[in-house]
Design a protein around this motif. Structure first.
Motif, short mmCIF file in Angstrom:
data_model
loop_
_atom_site.label_atom_id
_atom_site.label_comp_id
_atom_site.label_asym_id
_atom_site.label_seq_id
_atom_site.Cartn_x
_atom_site.Cartn_y
_atom_site.Cartn_z
N LEU A 337 -46.80 -0.64 50.93
CA LEU A 337 -47.58 0.59 50.91
C LEU A 337 -47.91 0.96 52.34
O LEU A 337 -47.90 0.10 53.25
CB LEU A 337 -48.88 0.41 50.13
N TYR A 338 -48.20 2.25 52.57
CA TYR A 338 -48.59 2.71 53.91
C TYR A 338 -49.89 3.50 53.80
O TYR A 338 -50.00 4.44 53.01
CB TYR A 338 -47.51 3.60 54.52
N VAL A 339 -50.87 3.08 54.59
CA VAL A 339 -52.13 3.82 54.67
C VAL A 339 -52.10 4.60 55.97
O VAL A 339 -52.01 4.01 57.06
CB VAL A 339 -53.35 2.87 54.65
N VAL A 367 -52.76 -7.62 47.51
CA VAL A 367 -52.28 -7.37 48.87
C VAL A 367 -51.94 -8.72 49.50
O VAL A 367 -52.82 -9.56 49.71
CB VAL A 367 -53.32 -6.61 49.71
N ALA A 368 -50.67 -8.93 49.80
CA ALA A 368 -50.24 -10.19 50.42
C ALA A 368 -50.58 -10.21 51.89
O ALA A 368 -50.97 -11.25 52.44
CB ALA A 368 -48.75 -10.38 50.21
N ALA A 369 -50.41 -9.07 52.56
CA ALA A 369 -50.70 -8.98 54.00
C ALA A 369 -50.90 -7.52 54.38
O ALA A 369 -50.29 -6.63 53.79
CB ALA A 369 -49.58 -9.61 54.82
N ALA A 370 -51.77 -7.28 55.38
CA ALA A 370 -51.98 -5.94 55.92
C ALA A 370 -51.87 -6.03 57.44
O ALA A 370 -52.36 -6.98 58.05
CB ALA A 370 -53.34 -5.39 55.51
N MET A 371 -51.21 -5.04 58.07
CA MET A 371 -50.92 -5.12 59.50
C MET A 371 -51.16 -3.77 60.16
O MET A 371 -50.71 -2.72 59.65
CB MET A 371 -49.45 -5.52 59.69
N SER A 492 -51.45 4.29 63.96
CA SER A 492 -50.52 5.27 63.34
C SER A 492 -50.56 5.11 61.82
O SER A 492 -50.54 6.10 61.09
CB SER A 492 -49.10 5.07 63.87
N TRP A 493 -50.61 3.89 61.38
CA TRP A 493 -50.79 3.59 59.97
C TRP A 493 -51.05 2.10 59.79
O TRP A 493 -50.99 1.33 60.76
CB TRP A 493 -49.59 4.03 59.13
N ILE A 494 -51.34 1.71 58.55
CA ILE A 494 -51.47 0.30 58.20
C ILE A 494 -50.37 -0.04 57.21
O ILE A 494 -50.22 0.61 56.17
CB ILE A 494 -52.85 0.00 57.55
N SER A 495 -49.56 -1.04 57.53
CA SER A 495 -48.50 -1.49 56.63
C SER A 495 -49.07 -2.55 55.70
O SER A 495 -49.74 -3.49 56.15
CB SER A 495 -47.32 -2.09 57.42
#
Length: 668
Positions: A337-339, A367-371, A492-495
């Protein structure tokens, strides 16, 4: 009308006893359905006679006198319209079709004027036919067939087909076949009519030997000289007995004792060869028959081969393409997903995402990971080469979240992230512009005049969409890129990487709720890339299925071709069907025979189709076409080919089994 019956011991049951036998063709009385309005023709008009076991009887009459019709009724190839036929004291009117077939197989042996040998079989296999339907083991029947042929002077002709034998030799093969299951009653219909005088004399000598050995011989002839060689002469005219020389003494003990034969008849009908034996014999016979008509068989096979190969190749190409697309999608994040900042409403407020939002997203279930992800542009210089490239500032979670790993060197770690290390990884195209074909790992690149060491090269990905190209990027630690190169900390966004793709929609709702609670306003958007990718995969799967269905149509066409060929085969081999029925084949034996031929075509065609499909697939692989063979599709295509033979071969086989034996024997 003159009717005479031979004198016999009252205590002894006659082998054959006819009482008032009539046979009418045409008209309502002669047609079983009662719907025939053609004029009735009465071939037999109240025939009554008895034949004892071991007699040598000649039934004599001119053409049209009814003698052939009488022979067909005597041999249980036809049923009388009225009257009683008792065989060994039992009325055959109550016999089933299987019981009549068993009777023809065990009691009778037919010797026809036209020989009636199966043209696709050699002499030995023609002789073996009655024993096949009797379930005789292969070694035993081969030995007996060879012994009979040797006894009749055909020792060197075992492998000759009927077309390679003279008329006299064919008639001797016919006699050997009549004796295969014992030949207790030999029914010879004009056995010398198609022979020269020498061959005719030899055949008559053989029939006399059989009579002397205790066989019951019934000779049908129009020739008084031939009839005179029998021990009893019955003359018929216009369907009636006009003369009977009376019962004759048997030269030897009868081959068949009526009461003993009647006692084992019920048990014999109930016990036949095993299903496996029947199927094996049907397949072996089918293989021989198809081998004789090679060109027609090849044309029939062609439809099945094309159908099976098409199914295998199209499904393999479809699956390969689907896998390639899935692999490509996986590189771009199939479970991500992209925030992104900003409202999705036309008049919505602008928004900013910061590193503080990343832990909020990370805490959401599934959510496995957010970057954090920061993208910008910069000019790179290495020696005399300059290159403008896209800068991706990401954390060390990037290989896992983006599914993108280095092909050379290594990725930076969390220590590099904390230290704001000036290290980077180059995309393939950036490396080519700066260093050509050289390995860039360990070399330095100036980014806005800041020296960075190249610690790795990213694997090739290709274009995402439009002008964007993931191979024209540079990756560096988020801390370094945001503070030392791009000079900003807003994202720019959160992956976001998901645990379960199936729960993507629920996860989007949960992230939206958590961030909105933190921001007190909805100044962001959540893009569900996983849903788009899932839709793409579903579309690709549907296309693969469509390809398979299109290919299956060609298999269906091949099946229709099998049916057409088999229908033509039944028509051409009608006489053969009559011969098989005369030698004891049951309806299910005939049906199994022709069904086996259809299945044999499908088996061979299916196997050839699989081989052709694999060969075509291998050629496509050599041409870099994405191909993935599926064992399931290969087995499925082959199974469908066999099922096609069964389904489309059933109707011709059933038609063959329902033929009338007499009509089949008389066909051209």
């Amino acid at each position: 009308m003159v009717t005479t019956e031979p004198a016999a011991d009252a205590a002894r049951v006659p082998l054959i006893e006819l009482i008032g036998i009539r046979r009418v063709y045409g008209g309502k009385s002669g047609d079983k359905s009662g719907s025939d309005d053609s004029p009735a023709t009465e071939a037999l008009r109240g025939i009554s006679l008895s034949i004892a076991a071991g007699e040598f009887v000649a039934i004599m009459g001119q053409s049209g006198s009814g003698k052939s019709t009488l022979m067909h009724i005597l041999g249980c190839l036809d049923r009388p319209s009225s009257g009683t036929y008792r065989f060994a004291g039992r009325d055959i009117a109550g016999f089933s079709a299987d019981a009549l077939a068993w009777l023809r197989r065990e009691a009778f042996g037919f010797v026809f004027q036209g020989y009636h040998l199966i043209r696709t079989l050699d002499a030995q296999h023609n002789v073996e036919v009655p024993a096949v339907y009797a379930g005789t083991p292969l070694p035993e029947r081969e030995e007996r067939a060879r012994a009979l042929l040797e006894r009749l002077g055909l020792a060197g002709r075992f492998g000759h087909r009927p077309g390679q034998l003279s008329g006299g030799q064919q008639q001797r093969v016919s006699i050997a076949r009549a004796l295969m299951n014992g030949g207790h009653i030999v029914l010879a219909d004009e056995p010398t009519g198609a022979l020269d005088s020498r061959s005719g004399a030899e055949v008559m000598a053989l029939l006399k030997e059989l009579a002397d050995a205790g066989h019951t011989v019934i000779l049908i002839t129009h020739d008084r000289a031939v009839a005179g060689q029998a021990r009893r002469i019955i003359e018929i005219r216009d369907g009636q007995v006009i003369a009977d020389s009376g019962a004759s003494a048997c030269a030897a003990a009868p081959q068949l004792e009526p009461q003993a034969f009647a006692a084992r008849m019920s048990e014999g009908v109930a016990h036949t060869a095993s299903l496996w034996t029947d199927v094996r014999e049907a397949l072996a016979s089918a293989w021989r028959t198809l081998g004789v008509n090679r060109f027609r068989t090849l044309l029939t096979l062609l439809g099945i081969v094309i159908g099976v190969a098409s199914v295998i190749v199209m499904l393999a190409v479809g699956t390969g393409t689907q896998a390639k697309v899935a692999q490509k999608m996986a590189l771009f994040g199939a479970s991500r997903l992209y925030v992104v900042p900003g409202s999705d409403e036309a008049r919505g407020v602008g928004g900013v995402l910061t590193q503080a939002d990343v832990p909020i997203v990370q805490a959401v279930p599934n959510v496995a990971a957010a970057m954090p992800f920061l993208r910008g542009q910069a000019t790179l210089r290495a020696g005399n080469a300059d290159a403008a490239a896209s800068i991706w500032a990401v954390t060390p979670d990037a290989p896992h979240i983006l599914n993108w790993r280095p092909v050379r060197g290594q990725f930076y770690d969390w220590q590099d992230e904390r230290r704001l290390s000036t290290v980077m990884l180059l995309g393939k195209k950036v490396r080519e512009r700066l260093f050509g074909g050289e390995d860039a790992v360990g070399k330095y690149v100036l980014v806005n005049n800041v020296p960075f060491q190249v610690i790795g090269e990213l694997e090739e990905k290709g274009a995402v969409s439009g002008d964007a190209d993931d191979d024209d990027v540079v990756m560096m630690p988020f801390s370094t890129g945001s503070r030392r190169v791009l000079g900003k900390t807003s994202l720019s966004w959160i992956s976001v990487l998901l645990d379960e793709l199936s729960q993507a929609s629920q996860t989007v709702d949960a992230i939206t709720a958590q961030l909105q609670a933190a921001h007190h306003v909805r100044d962001f958007q959540v893009y569900n890339a996983a849903a788009a990718i899932q839709a793409q995969e579903d579309t690709q799967r549907t296309m693969t299925l469509m390809l398979g269905l299109i290919a299956a149509i060609s298999l269906l066409v091949g099946g229709i071709g099998v049916m057409n060929i088999m229908l033509m085969t039944v028509k051409e081999r009608t006489r053969e069907i009559g011969i098989r029925m005369a030698t004891g084949a049951r309806q299910r034996d005939i049906q199994r025979q022709f069904l086996a031929e259809a299945v044999m075509v499908s088996l061979v065609g299916g196997g050839a189709g699989v081989a052709a499909g694999l060969a075509i697939g291998a050629a496509l692989i050599a041409w870099d076409v994405p191909v993935i063979f599926s064992v399931r599709s290969i087995v499925g295509a082959f199974a469908c080919a066999v099922a096609t033979g069964l389904i489309f071969g059933f109707m011709p086989a059933r038609q063959a089994a329902r033929l009338d034996p007499v009509m089949a024997l008389g066909s051209e």
